[in-house]
Each structure stands twice: as C-alpha cells, then as structure tokens.
Motif scaffolding. Structure first.
Motif, PDB file in Angstrom:
ATOM      1  N   ALA A   1       0.869  -1.174   0.000  1.00  0.00           N
ATOM      2  CA  ALA A   1       0.000   0.000   0.000  1.00  0.00           C
ATOM      3  C   ALA A   1       0.905   1.223   0.000  1.00  0.00           C
ATOM      4  O   ALA A   1       1.721   1.388   0.905  1.00  0.00           O
ATOM      5  CB  ALA A   1      -0.911   0.003   1.222  1.00  0.00           C
ATOM      6  N   LEU A   2       0.775   2.058  -1.026  1.00  0.00           N
ATOM      7  CA  LEU A   2       1.681   3.186  -1.188  1.00  0.00           C
ATOM      8  C   LEU A   2       0.937   4.503  -1.002  1.00  0.00           C
ATOM      9  O   LEU A   2      -0.105   4.736  -1.614  1.00  0.00           O
ATOM     10  CB  LEU A   2       2.320   3.159  -2.580  1.00  0.00           C
ATOM     11  CG  LEU A   2       3.075   1.884  -2.956  1.00  0.00           C
ATOM     12  CD1 LEU A   2       3.665   2.017  -4.349  1.00  0.00           C
ATOM     13  CD2 LEU A   2       4.147   1.576  -1.933  1.00  0.00           C
ATOM     14  N   ALA A   3       1.481   5.359  -0.151  1.00  0.00           N
ATOM     15  CA  ALA A   3       0.930   6.696   0.067  1.00  0.00           C
ATOM     16  C   ALA A   3       1.902   7.463   0.939  1.00  0.00           C
ATOM     17  O   ALA A   3       2.577   6.880   1.800  1.00  0.00           O
ATOM     18  CB  ALA A   3      -0.430   6.625   0.764  1.00  0.00           C
ATOM     19  N   PRO A   4       2.015   8.774   0.753  1.00  0.00           N
ATOM     20  CA  PRO A   4       2.764   9.571   1.725  1.00  0.00           C
ATOM     21  C   PRO A   4       2.155   9.384   3.112  1.00  0.00           C
ATOM     22  O   PRO A   4       0.933   9.212   3.242  1.00  0.00           O
ATOM     23  CB  PRO A   4       2.571  11.010   1.227  1.00  0.00           C
ATOM     24  CG  PRO A   4       2.192  10.885  -0.207  1.00  0.00           C
ATOM     25  CD  PRO A   4       1.436   9.602  -0.320  1.00  0.00           C
ATOM     26  N   LEU A   5       2.987   9.409   4.125  1.00  0.00           N
ATOM     27  CA  LEU A   5       2.497   9.136   5.467  1.00  0.00           C
ATOM     28  C   LEU A   5       1.346  10.065   5.856  1.00  0.00           C
ATOM     29  O   LEU A   5       0.378   9.640   6.498  1.00  0.00           O
ATOM     30  CB  LEU A   5       3.638   9.267   6.481  1.00  0.00           C
ATOM     31  CG  LEU A   5       3.301   8.852   7.907  1.00  0.00           C
ATOM     32  CD1 LEU A   5       2.909   7.380   7.978  1.00  0.00           C
ATOM     33  CD2 LEU A   5       4.467   9.130   8.842  1.00  0.00           C
ATOM     34  N   ALA A   6       1.404  11.325   5.448  1.00  0.00           N
ATOM     35  CA  ALA A   6       0.352  12.279   5.802  1.00  0.00           C
ATOM     36  C   ALA A   6      -1.006  11.875   5.246  1.00  0.00           C
ATOM     37  O   ALA A   6      -2.049  12.243   5.810  1.00  0.00           O
ATOM     38  CB  ALA A   6       0.720  13.669   5.295  1.00  0.00           C
ATOM     39  N   ASP A   7      -1.003  11.113   4.149  1.00  0.00           N
ATOM     40  CA  ASP A   7      -2.253  10.738   3.492  1.00  0.00           C
ATOM     41  C   ASP A   7      -2.616   9.271   3.692  1.00  0.00           C
ATOM     42  O   ASP A   7      -3.600   8.790   3.116  1.00  0.00           O
ATOM     43  CB  ASP A   7      -2.142  11.002   1.984  1.00  0.00           C
ATOM     44  CG  ASP A   7      -1.814  12.444   1.677  1.00  0.00           C
ATOM     45  OD1 ASP A   7      -2.317  13.327   2.399  1.00  0.00           O
ATOM     46  OD2 ASP A   7      -1.034  12.678   0.727  1.00  0.00           O
ATOM     47  N   LEU A   8      -1.850   8.544   4.473  1.00  0.00           N
ATOM     48  CA  LEU A   8      -2.029   7.105   4.599  1.00  0.00           C
ATOM     49  C   LEU A   8      -3.363   6.764   5.250  1.00  0.00           C
ATOM     50  O   LEU A   8      -3.695   7.272   6.324  1.00  0.00           O
ATOM     51  CB  LEU A   8      -0.880   6.509   5.417  1.00  0.00           C
ATOM     52  CG  LEU A   8      -0.909   4.996   5.642  1.00  0.00           C
ATOM     53  CD1 LEU A   8      -0.741   4.254   4.315  1.00  0.00           C
ATOM     54  CD2 LEU A   8       0.189   4.587   6.625  1.00  0.00           C
ATOM     55  N   ASP A   9      -4.113   5.894   4.609  1.00  0.00           N
ATOM     56  CA  ASP A   9      -5.352   5.358   5.174  1.00  0.00           C
ATOM     57  C   ASP A   9      -4.959   4.294   6.198  1.00  0.00           C
ATOM     58  O   ASP A   9      -4.334   3.285   5.850  1.00  0.00           O
ATOM     59  CB  ASP A   9      -6.190   4.748   4.047  1.00  0.00           C
ATOM     60  CG  ASP A   9      -7.522   4.196   4.519  1.00  0.00           C
ATOM     61  OD1 ASP A   9      -7.654   3.884   5.724  1.00  0.00           O
ATOM     62  OD2 ASP A   9      -8.422   4.042   3.674  1.00  0.00           O
TER      63      ASP A   9
END
Length: 246
Positions: free
Chosen positions: A96-104
């Motif tokens: 699962a890839l996302a910047p930490l600020a946007d991580l679900d």
C-alpha cells in the motif's frame, strides 16, 4: 504420514510473481512443492500444472497467511502429501503506497496483517516443522536501504521481517536449519507495476547500476541458493537482490 527422502518446499504467494517463479525453480531443483495461495485458485492450479508438466510434483493449498489455523493446515497438507517440510519460502505480501500524511490507516492495518502477522505465523510453523537441513527464506525489500517516497508503511512492515530474521537465526541454534531473507529491488511483477506510469517504471528501472528491473527469476535464483546445499553457511542474513541498488 509417510516419510520421504525428497526435499519438500512450501511456497506462500506461490501462484503469482516472485512466489510462482520460486515454486518453479525449487521444483527444478528437485523439491516437491506446495503452492500456497490466498485468492486465485486458477493461477495456483496453473502454477501446479507448470511444475507437473516438467515432471515435478506439486499441489496447491489455499491459506490466509495471517490465520494460524489455515497456515497450520497448509503445513499439514505438505506433510500429508509429501512426508515432511524442508524449505519454506514466504513470498506472500501486500503493498500500500501513500505519503504518510495521506495514509489510510485501514490500509496500514491490512498491510501489517499480511506482511507482519503473516510472516510471523508462517515462520512459527516453519521453525516448528522444518526437518534438519531445512531452510526458511523470508522476504524483505530493498526500500529499506534506498527509500522512495510513499513506501513508508511498506518499508516499516519489511523492517519487522529483518528484525525477525536475526532473532530466529538464534532461536534455531543447533538444529541445522537456516533462516534468511531476500530483499528484492524493483522487480517486474504485477504487484510492483500496478498503478505506475511507464515513465515512472522507466525511471525506477534506470536506478540500479544494472539499469533494468529485476525479474522474478532473478530473485528465485537467490532463493534457490539459500535453500540449497551451497547456502548452508549463510544464516541470519538479508540478501539484497537488487542489481546494485544502494
């Protein structure tokens, strides 16, 4: 349970990608193979056909790697079909890839259920059941050494794998069982390529000094070495199979 002198390999995530290449390589090395799979029965059966079509022996067994009862049943099936377990390769994984600020955080929970809990559950059965001369090969990732934005949660899950390897290497002391991990770099699998533009893939392929993406077969060859007779003096290590990416 009948005894067998044939080496027996359990490969989780064996229906696709790196796991499927590992299953085929270990079968070519002479192992009877149990193809563990999570959801795609058709692909798992196709992996079995590939092995048996080349004269090898294989069966497919479904198991959620984070479910301890299902994983125990997977190992039971290996022992029932082939007489024991000598090699365990845990290739099942989730990304699962996302910047930490946007991580679900729901994605984080699912990621860690597969990559952390699943690794612990499979490794627990492996260290309980591997015969002398056996090998456990887990999977980390080269993103721990060469971080890419958006990979924070995934890298954290693979850091847990590397911590587990060094502890298990001590816990199997005196049993003639090896424990190691392979940390692939960018590898041309569906899991890696999904959601990436052609431009991004080309940029990532140019990162290693070898200037290409790895292939599942590249990684399977490293697993074969660690699981085979030439890898018996390699223990408690993480092998970074990444074309020189640092």
């Amino acid at each position: 349970m009948r005894q067998s002198t044939t080496r027996v390999a359990v490969v989780t995530g064996g229906s696709r990608g790196i796991g499927r290449a590992v299953a085929g390589r270990l079968a070519a090395d002479g192992c009877a193979v149990v193809v563990g799979y999570g959801g795609s029965e058709d692909e798992a059966r196709a992996a079995v056909v590939e092995v048996t079509g080349r004269g090898g022996r294989a069966v497919a067994v479904q198991a959620d790697v984070a479910d301890e009862r299902a994983v125990a049943a997977l190992f039971d099936a290996a022992e029932s079909a082939f007489g024991g377990v000598d090699v365990v390769t845990h290739a099942a994984g989730r990304m699962a890839l996302a910047p930490l600020a946007d991580l679900d955080l729901a994605e984080l929970d699912a990621l860690h259920r597969t990559n952390v809990r699943g690794t612990v559950v499979v490794a627990q059965q492996a260290v309980r059941r591997l015969r002398r001369g056996g090998a456990l090969v887990l999977f980390s990732s080269s993103v721990l050494g060469r971080p890419f934005p958006g990979y924070g949660a995934y890298a954290a899950s693979k850091g847990a794998v590397e911590g587990l390897v060094v502890v298990l290497a001590e816990e199997v002391r005196g049993r003639d069982v090896t424990v190691n991990a392979v940390a692939p770099g960018p590898t041309a699998t569906d899991l890696f390529l999904e959601g990436k533009s052609a431009e991004l893939v080309a940029r990532l392929a140019a990162e290693p000094p070898m200037e290409r993406l790895g292939t599942p077969d590249d990684v399977a060859g490293v697993v074969s070495f660690l699981a085979g007779p030439d890898g018996r003096w390699v223990h408690g290590q993480v092998v970074r199979a990444n074309g020189g990416l640092v």
